[in-house]
Scaffold this active site. Structure first.
Site, PDB file in Angstrom:
ATOM      1  CG  HIS A   1      -5.277  -2.886  -0.326  1.00 39.53           C
ATOM      2  ND1 HIS A   1      -4.714  -2.105  -1.173  1.00 39.53           N
ATOM      3  CD2 HIS A   1      -4.892  -2.176   0.764  1.00 39.53           C
ATOM      4  CE1 HIS A   1      -3.932  -1.269  -1.174  1.00 39.53           C
ATOM      5  NE2 HIS A   1      -3.929  -1.204   0.090  1.00 39.53           N
TER       6      HIS A   1
ATOM      7  CG  ASP B   1      -6.872  -3.166  -3.620  1.00 42.26           C
ATOM      8  OD1 ASP B   1      -7.699  -2.816  -3.103  1.00 42.26           O
ATOM      9  OD2 ASP B   1      -5.602  -2.914  -3.696  1.00 42.26           O
TER      10      ASP B   1
ATOM     11  CB  SER C   1      -0.904  -0.024   1.058  1.00 44.71           C
ATOM     12  OG  SER C   1      -1.995   0.930   0.943  1.00 44.71           O
TER      13      SER C   1
END
Length: 410
Positions: free
Chosen positions: A349, A315, A220
């Site tokens: 994610h 995601d 991320s």
């Protein structure tokens, strides 16, 4: 009788075989798993099974008939665990203590027939954990047992969790976990690469480190910083970029007192709110290809090391697959072949080491609300198993070690 094989004690990322014996032939039972995390959140799962003619159930062989999952899923009771009310992220920041999971067998009247505790350790025998406070840097250093030499990996963590760093140390890596949002690197307006360079220098000086350079593991927002380090800071040999992108957002990135990346701002008009509780942030960023926003793009083609890009196709937080494809295309346009990529249909994610409860949503400070992470639990769990091994293989291949490095330090 309930059995956890080969032992009721194992590392957190290791599979176990769950077996039940002593049932009546063809008896239907409910298998349950339950844990309580450090924040007091209760995660649980259940699945219905039918014993064979000998009164036995083997989760490696037998299919769940219903419940939290269906079909043959040896570790389904672990990865399908979730909270009963509002979805929460599993929290485990203390690597010194094992995570206790209670497995139980219930008859059709919900009477407990058998119960057993599974102790899932983060730190294996001989792994050391040292809190580091030296110069500007703060973090936790994990070192495997033995003389080495070992490869060095910097783990850029955005949740203060030691799970990933500690488990990787069990595999033969010296891992330094640093919090991405500490006050030495981040002042609310700027992110300083110098801080992470200092952490890299500290890591390379450790006695058991034998790799010539450092690997970086991040996901991320942390992946943006990992890519930036590879582009601007010498000594980065390998970067694992998990659901990241090479366009910087929220705050500017600086190095040597110079701004090296501007920030790509949110476009809140594109924020999708499917109900009153959750938002989808996949499309909130403004177009990074716009001329005035190009300064926010990490020039990854400058990197001397290698990349492993991993992206989840479901995601909902970021358009990770599209970002990964864009990074691959960028490197190819510059004649680069220093990368490999993998994508996972049905994964969300938060790709982490395997066998932790699935997290469909998470509170995000930047958005100030619950954000949907995406993913289908079974596919997501399979992706985590595959990626975790791939990360280890990638670092072993790209971070070569030699005994001369060790001898020079001694």
């Amino acid at each position: 009788m309930l059995q956890l094989l080969p032992s009721a004690k194992c590392l957190f990322d290791e599979p176990i075989q769950v077996k039940v014996t002593g049932l009546s032939p063809r008896q239907v039972v409910t298998m349950r798993a339950r844990l309580i995390d450090e924040k007091g959140a209760v995660f649980s799962s259940l699945a219905t099974y039918r014993a064979n003619g000998s009164g036995e159930i083997d989760l490696d062989r037998d299919a769940s008939l219903g419940g939290s999952y269906v079909g043959v899923e040896p570790m389904g009771l672990l990865w399908s665990m979730c909270t009963e009310t509002l979805p929460k992220m599993f929290q485990k920041t203390n690597s010194m203590n094992p995570q206790i999971v209670t497995f139980s067998v219930h008859d059709e009247g919900n009477r407990v027939l058998a119960e057993m505790m599974n102790e899932r350790f983060l730190m294996g025998d001989g792994v050391s954990r040292v809190f580091v406070k030296e110069g500007n840097i703060r973090g936790v250093l994990f070192t495997p047992p033995g003389e080495g030499p070992f490869p060095a990996v910097l783990d850029l963590c955005i949740s203060k969790s030691e799970i990933r760093a500690c488990l990787l140390a069990n595999k033969g890596f010296v891992v330094f976990m640093v919090d991405l949002y500490n006050d030495k690197a981040f002042n609310g307006k700027e992110m300083q690469l110098d801080y992470f360079e200092e952490a890299m220098d500290f890591l390379k000086l450790q006695a058991k480190v034998g790799s010539k350079g450092v690997g970086i593991m991040a996901n991320s927002k942390g992946a943006i910083i990992g890519l930036s380090l590879a582009a601007f800071v010498p000594g980065v040999k390998a970067v694992v970029c998990i659901n990241g992108r090479n366009t910087n957002s929220s705050v500017v990135v600086c190095y040597k007192k110079q701004e090296v990346l501007s920030t790509l701002m949110f476009d809140y008009i594109k924020l999708i709110n499917p109900d009153s509780f959750f938002v989808i942030g996949r499309y909130v960023f403004k177009n990074p290809l716009a001329e005035k926003l190009k300064a926010s793009t990490v020039p990854i083609e400058r990197a001397k090391g290698h990349f492993l890009f991993a992206a989840s196709e479901d995601d909902l937080h970021w358009a990770s697959k599209a970002h990964m494809d864009g990074m691959v295309e960028r490197l190819q346009c510059h004649g680069k072949e220093n990368f490999e990529s993998v994508s996972y249909p049905g994964a969300g994610h938060l790709l982490e080491p395997p066998y932790r409860p699935y997290c469909p949503s998470s509170f995000q400070g930047a958005e100030g609300t619950l954000v949907m992470m995406g993913g289908e639990p079974k596919s997501h769990a399979a992706a985590e198993v595959h990626l975790w091994k791939k990360i280890q293989d990638f670092f072993r291949t790209r971070l070569s070690c030699n005994t001369e490095q060790i001898q020079a330090k001694l």
